[in-house]
Design a protein around this motif. Structure first.
Motif, PDB file in Angstrom:
ATOM      1  N   PHE A   1     -21.204  -2.588 -37.683  1.00  0.00           N
ATOM      2  CA  PHE A   1     -20.451  -1.684 -36.794  1.00  0.00           C
ATOM      3  C   PHE A   1     -19.325  -0.937 -37.493  1.00  0.00           C
ATOM      4  N   GLY A   2     -18.968  -1.329 -38.710  1.00  0.00           N
ATOM      5  CA  GLY A   2     -17.909  -0.630 -39.422  1.00  0.00           C
ATOM      6  C   GLY A   2     -16.565  -0.788 -38.747  1.00  0.00           C
ATOM      7  N   ALA A   3     -15.749   0.248 -38.859  1.00  0.00           N
ATOM      8  CA  ALA A   3     -14.412   0.222 -38.267  1.00  0.00           C
ATOM      9  C   ALA A   3     -14.454   0.191 -36.749  1.00  0.00           C
ATOM     10  N   ALA A   4     -15.606   0.461 -36.144  1.00  0.00           N
ATOM     11  CA  ALA A   4     -15.732   0.462 -34.686  1.00  0.00           C
ATOM     12  C   ALA A   4     -15.989  -0.924 -34.117  1.00  0.00           C
ATOM     13  N   VAL A   5     -16.018  -1.958 -34.965  1.00  0.00           N
ATOM     14  CA  VAL A   5     -16.317  -3.298 -34.488  1.00  0.00           C
ATOM     15  C   VAL A   5     -15.239  -3.760 -33.523  1.00  0.00           C
ATOM     16  N   ASP A   6     -15.661  -4.451 -32.474  1.00  0.00           N
ATOM     17  CA  ASP A   6     -14.738  -4.953 -31.468  1.00  0.00           C
ATOM     18  C   ASP A   6     -14.055  -6.219 -31.977  1.00  0.00           C
ATOM     19  N   PRO A   7     -12.811  -6.520 -31.527  1.00  0.00           N
ATOM     20  CA  PRO A   7     -12.179  -7.784 -31.913  1.00  0.00           C
ATOM     21  C   PRO A   7     -13.042  -9.008 -31.606  1.00  0.00           C
ATOM     22  N   ASP A   8     -13.848  -8.941 -30.548  1.00  0.00           N
ATOM     23  CA  ASP A   8     -14.871  -9.949 -30.269  1.00  0.00           C
ATOM     24  C   ASP A   8     -16.209  -9.307 -30.616  1.00  0.00           C
ATOM     25  N   VAL A   9     -16.809  -9.725 -31.738  1.00  0.00           N
ATOM     26  CA  VAL A   9     -17.964  -9.009 -32.272  1.00  0.00           C
ATOM     27  C   VAL A   9     -19.126  -8.956 -31.289  1.00  0.00           C
ATOM     28  N   LEU A  10     -19.281  -9.948 -30.430  1.00  0.00           N
ATOM     29  CA  LEU A  10     -20.396  -9.941 -29.476  1.00  0.00           C
ATOM     30  C   LEU A  10     -20.281  -8.802 -28.471  1.00  0.00           C
ATOM     31  N   LEU A  11     -19.055  -8.306 -28.252  1.00  0.00           N
ATOM     32  CA  LEU A  11     -18.883  -7.187 -27.315  1.00  0.00           C
ATOM     33  C   LEU A  11     -19.404  -5.878 -27.896  1.00  0.00           C
ATOM     34  N   SER A  12     -19.616  -5.828 -29.189  1.00  0.00           N
ATOM     35  CA  SER A  12     -20.112  -4.603 -29.820  1.00  0.00           C
ATOM     36  C   SER A  12     -21.614  -4.423 -29.634  1.00  0.00           C
ATOM     37  N   TYR A  13     -22.313  -5.484 -29.265  1.00  0.00           N
ATOM     38  CA  TYR A  13     -23.763  -5.400 -29.088  1.00  0.00           C
ATOM     39  C   TYR A  13     -24.103  -4.953 -27.670  1.00  0.00           C
TER      40      TYR A  13
END
Length: 462
Positions: A302-314
Motif C-alpha cells: 500500500f505504500g504511504a497510503a497504508v492505514d495505521p491498522d493494516v487490515l483496514l487497507s484491504y
C-alpha cells in the motif's frame, strides 16, 4: 552465579513484608510463580521450574507477538521505507535483548520473581512505585487500543454483511459506537469481573493463531495482489531524522515482553543468565521475522497510503482478510480481560500498600472493591475508545511507556546493581556496564519524552 544482595532490607523503606504490601502481580499465565526461598532459587534447588528451553522460547515469542503487529506497515512508512525500517528494528533489537538479559540477572541477584518486584528490590521504593504506576497506565492504554481494534475490524465485517459501500451510513445498529459498546458489555465486562482468570491458555492460543494468520495473509496478498489494490507512494528514504524516531514507539509496543519475562525466566528448569540469553535471542529473532514480514509486505502493498491498522487497507469483501479480522477480534476479546486483570492487580496492590491493609481481609469488601475497580476501568476505557478512533495515536502513547519497560527500568536496575556490587568486589568492567545502563535510560527517556510531547503539543494543538 553468586547471589548478590541488592537493597534487600525492606525496613529501609518503612514497609512491612505482608503479602498485601508486596503482592505478586502480573504473573505469566504460562508459568508457576510460587515464592522461592534463597535455597530453592539456586540451580540445584529441589523446586526448580518445569519450563524447558524450547518452551521458554515459545512463551517469550507468544508474549511478544500481538495486536501491535497491525501497526508495523505504517511504522515502515513513518520511518521512511524498507531500508530505514529494517535498520531501525535491527538497531533496537540489540537493546531489547540486552534489557531482557539485565532483568534476568537482577532477578537472580535480588531473588525476586516479577518485573516490578525486581525494580522494587534493586532500585528502591520510589522507582518501584513509579514502575507499578507505569504498568497500570500501560495496561489501561492497551485496553483502549484493544477496543479500537474491535471497532475497526467490526466496521469492515458489518459492511460486508450489510452489503453497503464503505463509508456509507447504515442503520443505527451498525454504528461504530453502538457495536463497540454492545460487544464490550456482552463479552468483555463479564470476563473482566471474576477474581481469577482461568482462560489465559485459550487467549494465548488465539493470539498465536491470529498473529501468524495475519502475517501469512499480508505476505500472500503482497505476492499475489488483488487487481483493485494499487500501492501509494513507496518511500525510499526518511523525510527527516525525527520521522525515524516517530516509528520507535510502534516497535517498542510490538517487542515489549519484558514485564512478563521475569516470571518466565524463573520458571525455567535451568534459570541461568547465559541460557536465558540464548532463549531471548532466539525468541526475538522469530518475532523480528514475523514483524518484518508483515511490515515490509504490508508497506510495499500500500505504500504511504497504508492505514495505521493494516487490515483496514484491504477491501471489505476479501474473505481471507475477513477471517483475519475475526481472528483478531476473538484474540482481543480474550486479551482485554487479561490486561485488565494485570492492571487491576497493580492498582489493588498500590491501594493495599497505601492503606496498610493485608490481603487476607473481609471477602465482601474485596468483592465490592473489585467490582467497582472493574466498572470504572471498563467504562473509562470504553469512553476513550469511542472518541479516539485512531489506533495510531494510542499506540504511539503506550509505545512510549513500553520504552520505559524496555530501556529505562532495566537500565536503572543495571546501574544500581553494579554500584551495589562495587561496594563488595569492584569488578574491572563495572564502569562499562554502568555507562551502558545510562545509555539505556537515556534512550528510553528520549522515546518516552518524544511521544509525550507529540501527544500534548501536536495532537492537542491540531
Amino acid at each position: 552465579m553468586a547471589q548478590v544482595s541488592i537493597n534487600n532490607d525492606y525496613s529501609e523503606w518503612d514497609l512491612s513484608t505482608d503479602a498485601g504490601e508486596r503482592a505478586r502481580l502480573l504473573q505469566s499465565p504460562c508459568v508457576d510463580t510460587a515464592p522461592k526461598s534463597e535455597w530453592e532459587a539456586s540451580p540445584g534447588g529441589p523446586d526448580r521450574g518445569t519450563t524447558s528451553t524450547l518452551g521458554a522460547i515459545f512463551i517469550v515469542v507468544n508474549a511478544c507477538l500481538g495486536a501491535g503487529l497491525l501497526n508495523f506497515p505504517a511504522a515502515f512508512s513513518t520511518a521512511g521505507g524498507v531500508a530505514a525500517g529494517i535498520a531501525l528494528q535491527m538497531g533496537m533489537l540489540v537493546f531489547i535483548i540486552s534489557g531482557l538479559v539485565i532483568l534476568a540477572y537482577c532477578s537472580q541477584a535480588s531473588n525476586e520473581r516479577t518485573y516490578q518486584e525486581v525494580v522494587w528490590a534493586v532500585c528502591g521504593k520510589l522507582t518501584g512505585v513509579l514502575c507499578e504506576v507505569a504498568i497500570a497506565v500501560y495496561t489501561f492504554g492497551t485496553c483502549i487500543a484493544f477496543l479500537i481494534i474491535i471497532g475497526d475490524q467490526q466496521d469492515k465485517i458489518i459492511a460486508v454483511m450489510a452489503k453497503e459501500p464503505e463509508g456509507a451510513s447504515g442503520p443505527w445498529y451498525t454504528d461504530r459506537k453502538f457495536t463497540i459498546s454492545l460487544t464490550a458489555f456482552l463479552f468483555i465486562l463479564p470476563l473482566s469481573i471474576p477474581r481469577e482468570i482461568g482462560f489465559q491458555k485459550y487467549a494465548s492460543f488465539l493470539s498465536v493463531v491470529g498473529t501468524w494468520y495475519v502475517t501469512a495473509i499480508v505476505i500472500i496478498k503482497y505476492i499475489w495482489p488483488d487487481k483493485e489494490m494499487t500501492p501509494g507512494n513507496i518511500l525510499t528514504r526518511p523525510a527527516s531524522w525525527m520521522a525515524v524516531f516517530n516509528a520507535m514507539p510502534t516497535i517498542c509496543f510490538g517487542f515489549q515482553c519484558h514485564v512478563s519475562s521475569v516470571p518466565v525466566f524463573n520458571s525455567m528448569q535451568q534459570p541461568e543468565v547465559k541460557t536465558w540469553g540464548g532463549v531471548v535471542t532466539a525468541a526475538m529473532v522469530i518475532a523480528l521475522a514475523v514483524y518484518m514480514g508483515t511490515g515490509i509486505c504490508g508497506f510495499l502493498t500500500f505504500g504511504a497510503a497504508v492505514d495505521p491498522d493494516v487490515l483496514l487497507s484491504y477491501p471489505s469483501e476479501d474473505m481471507a482478510v475477513a477471517v483475519a479480522r475475526a481472528f483478531i477480534i476473538l484474540s482481543v476479546l480474550t486479551s482485554y480481560p487479561i490486561l485488565h486483570f494485570c492492571g487491576r492487580a497493580v492498582v489493588e496492590g498500590l491501594w493495599l500498600r497505601y492503606q496498610g491493609m493485608p490481603v487476607e481481609e473481609d471477602v465482601g469488601r474485596e468483592r465490592r472493591r473489585r467490582v467497582l475497580q472493574t466498572l470504572v476501568w471498563f467504562l473509562l476505557t470504553l469512553l476513550l475508545a469511542l472518541f479516539i478512533p485512531d489506533i495510531g495515536k494510542v499506540i504511539s502513547v503506550i509505545g512510549g511507556l513500553a520504552a520505559c519497560f524496555i530501556f529505562v527500568f532495566p537500565g536503572l536496575c543495571l546501574i544500581q546493581a553494579k554500584l551495589s556490587e562495587m561496594e563488595e568486589v569492584k569488578p574491572a568492567s563495572w564502569w562499562v556496564l554502568v555507562s551502558y545502563g545510562v545509555l539505556l535510560v537515556t534512550l528510553g527517556a528520549f522515546i518516552f519524552g518524544q511521544t509525550t510531547a507529540n501527544a500534548i503539543f501536536v495532537d492537542l494543538l491540531a
